[in-house]
Design an enzyme around this catalytic site. Structure first.
Site, PDB file in Angstrom:
ATOM      1  CE1 TYR A  11      -4.272  -1.154  -0.332  1.00 51.49           C
ATOM      2  CE2 TYR A  11      -3.803  -2.549   1.543  1.00 51.49           C
ATOM      3  CZ  TYR A  11      -4.623  -2.189   0.492  1.00 51.49           C
ATOM      4  OH  TYR A  11      -5.797  -2.870   0.265  1.00 51.49           O
ATOM      5  CG  PHE A  59      -6.788   5.874   4.911  1.00 48.73           C
ATOM      6  CD1 PHE A  59      -6.240   4.791   4.249  1.00 48.73           C
ATOM      7  CD2 PHE A  59      -7.272   6.934   4.157  1.00 48.73           C
ATOM      8  CE1 PHE A  59      -6.147   4.749   2.863  1.00 48.73           C
ATOM      9  CE2 PHE A  59      -7.195   6.906   2.758  1.00 48.73           C
ATOM     10  CZ  PHE A  59      -6.626   5.801   2.121  1.00 48.73           C
ATOM     11  NE  ARG A 112     -11.453  -0.758  -8.351  1.00 47.02           N
ATOM     12  CZ  ARG A 112     -10.837  -0.227  -7.288  1.00 47.02           C
ATOM     13  NH1 ARG A 112      -9.722  -0.779  -6.804  1.00 47.02           N
ATOM     14  NH2 ARG A 112     -11.310   0.842  -6.697  1.00 47.02           N
ATOM     15  CB  THR A 121     -13.447   2.729  -1.552  1.00 50.22           C
ATOM     16  OG1 THR A 121     -12.763   2.741  -2.808  1.00 50.22           O
ATOM     17  CG2 THR A 121     -12.462   2.523  -0.421  1.00 50.22           C
ATOM     18  NE  ARG A 181     -14.167  -2.814  -1.530  1.00 45.56           N
ATOM     19  CZ  ARG A 181     -13.248  -2.093  -2.169  1.00 45.56           C
ATOM     20  NH1 ARG A 181     -13.613  -1.213  -3.082  1.00 45.56           N
ATOM     21  NH2 ARG A 181     -11.961  -2.264  -1.902  1.00 45.56           N
ATOM     22  CG  HIS A 221      -6.486  -4.839  -3.302  1.00 42.89           C
ATOM     23  ND1 HIS A 221      -6.251  -3.484  -3.328  1.00 42.89           N
ATOM     24  CD2 HIS A 221      -5.790  -5.362  -4.349  1.00 42.89           C
ATOM     25  CE1 HIS A 221      -5.427  -3.208  -4.343  1.00 42.89           C
ATOM     26  NE2 HIS A 221      -5.128  -4.327  -4.970  1.00 42.89           N
ATOM     27  CD  GLU A 257      -2.259  -3.998  -6.867  1.00 39.96           C
ATOM     28  OE1 GLU A 257      -2.374  -2.882  -6.348  1.00 39.96           O
ATOM     29  OE2 GLU A 257      -3.248  -4.678  -7.226  1.00 39.96           O
TER      30      GLU A 257
HETATM   31  P1  GDP Z   1      -9.872   0.678  -3.213  1.00 40.95           P
HETATM   32  O1  GDP Z   1      -9.017   0.742  -4.434  1.00 40.95           O
HETATM   33  O2  GDP Z   1     -11.352   0.753  -3.523  1.00 40.95           O
HETATM   34  O3  GDP Z   1      -9.555  -0.499  -2.328  1.00 40.95           O
HETATM   35  O4  GDP Z   1      -9.598   2.005  -2.346  1.00 40.95           O
HETATM   36  P2  GDP Z   1      -8.250   2.861  -2.128  1.00 40.95           P
HETATM   37  O5  GDP Z   1      -7.148   2.376  -3.022  1.00 40.95           O
HETATM   38  O6  GDP Z   1      -8.625   4.300  -2.213  1.00 40.95           O
HETATM   39  O7  GDP Z   1      -7.884   2.569  -0.607  1.00 40.95           O
HETATM   40  C1  GDP Z   1      -7.217   1.378  -0.240  1.00 40.95           C
HETATM   41  C2  GDP Z   1      -7.874   0.827   0.991  1.00 40.95           C
HETATM   42  O8  GDP Z   1      -7.668   1.730   2.086  1.00 40.95           O
HETATM   43  C3  GDP Z   1      -9.407   0.677   0.925  1.00 40.95           C
HETATM   44  O9  GDP Z   1      -9.836  -0.479   0.269  1.00 40.95           O
HETATM   45  C4  GDP Z   1      -9.767   0.666   2.391  1.00 40.95           C
HETATM   46  O10 GDP Z   1      -9.499  -0.613   2.992  1.00 40.95           O
HETATM   47  C5  GDP Z   1      -8.788   1.693   2.954  1.00 40.95           C
HETATM   48  N1  GDP Z   1      -9.375   3.043   2.997  1.00 40.95           N
HETATM   49  C6  GDP Z   1      -9.680   3.848   1.940  1.00 40.95           C
HETATM   50  N2  GDP Z   1     -10.176   5.030   2.341  1.00 40.95           N
HETATM   51  C7  GDP Z   1     -10.181   4.974   3.703  1.00 40.95           C
HETATM   52  C8  GDP Z   1     -10.579   5.907   4.725  1.00 40.95           C
HETATM   53  O11 GDP Z   1     -11.023   7.020   4.447  1.00 40.95           O
HETATM   54  N3  GDP Z   1     -10.439   5.477   6.027  1.00 40.95           N
HETATM   55  C9  GDP Z   1      -9.933   4.249   6.350  1.00 40.95           C
HETATM   56  N4  GDP Z   1      -9.813   3.908   7.648  1.00 40.95           N
HETATM   57  N5  GDP Z   1      -9.539   3.361   5.417  1.00 40.95           N
HETATM   58  C10 GDP Z   1      -9.675   3.718   4.110  1.00 40.95           C
HETATM   59 MG    MG Z   2      -6.972   1.084  -4.640  1.00 37.22          MG
END
Ligand code: GDP
Ligand code: MG
Length: 140
Positions: A51, A59, A87, A93, A104, A117, A128
């Site tokens: 990540y 976060f 996706r 998300t 989700r 993910h 990845e």
């Molecule tokens: P994804 O691609 O839909 O998984 O979302 P992102 O790449 O933006 O974020 C990666 C992961 O971080 C997400 O799947 C969540 O597990 C976590 N995450 C994203 N936004 C937030 C947030 O605002 N707060 C918290 N606690 N976790 C977050």
């Molecule tokens: Mg992502």
């Protein structure tokens, strides 16, 4: 449309609730095929590396803590348009914003503990997949 691969993680909230099979049902129903899979306990270093793109987000520490809070299942999924299709199957998300019938919406606990993910682009998918799998562990 060419056959494509994407990378998936079934996250610790789903392994904790013993619903990895339920998640798999959504994946296979969408026509995606699991061509590699293993269950892992991620180390802090592995989770931080995976990540790294989010390392400056507020976060980040919580996310890494969550991802190492229990086992995960890492997978390579194959199918037509696999990156975009997964996706779509995952949903937004934040489960509160996810469409009906997505993983989700139906299964996730929160914006952080959101069960899955999936890679966001074909190039990311390649990186990845290589982060977790050797070529000979993927059997198409
Ligand atoms: P994804 O691609 O839909 O998984 O979302 P992102 O790449 O933006 O974020 C990666 C992961 O971080 C997400 O799947 C969540 O597990 C976590 N995450 C994203 N936004 C937030 C947030 O605002 N707060 C918290 N606690 N976790 C977050
Ligand atoms: Mg992502």
């Amino acid at each position: 449309m060419a056959i494509e691969r994407t990378f998936s993680i079934i996250k610790p909230d789903a392994t904790r609730r013993n619903i990895t099979g339920k998640v798999l049902t959504y994946i296979e129903a969408a026509g995606l095929r699991v061509v590699a899979q293993k269950r892992l306990q991620l180390t802090k270093e592995q989770a931080e590396g995976f990540y790294a793109v989010h390392k400056d987000r507020p976060f980040f520490n919580d996310l890494v803590g969550f991802m190492i809070s229990g086992p995960v299942v890492v997978q390579v999924l194959e199918g037509e348009n696999a990156v975009a299709k997964y996706r779509e199957v995952m949903g937004a998300t934040n489960p509160a914003n996810a469409a009906e019938g997505t993983i989700r919406k139906d299964l996730a606990e929160s914006i952080e503990a959101n069960s899955v993910h999936g890679s966001d682009a074909p190039e990311t998918a390649k990186e990845e997949i290589a982060y977790f799998f050797k070529d000979d562990e993927i059997v198409g």
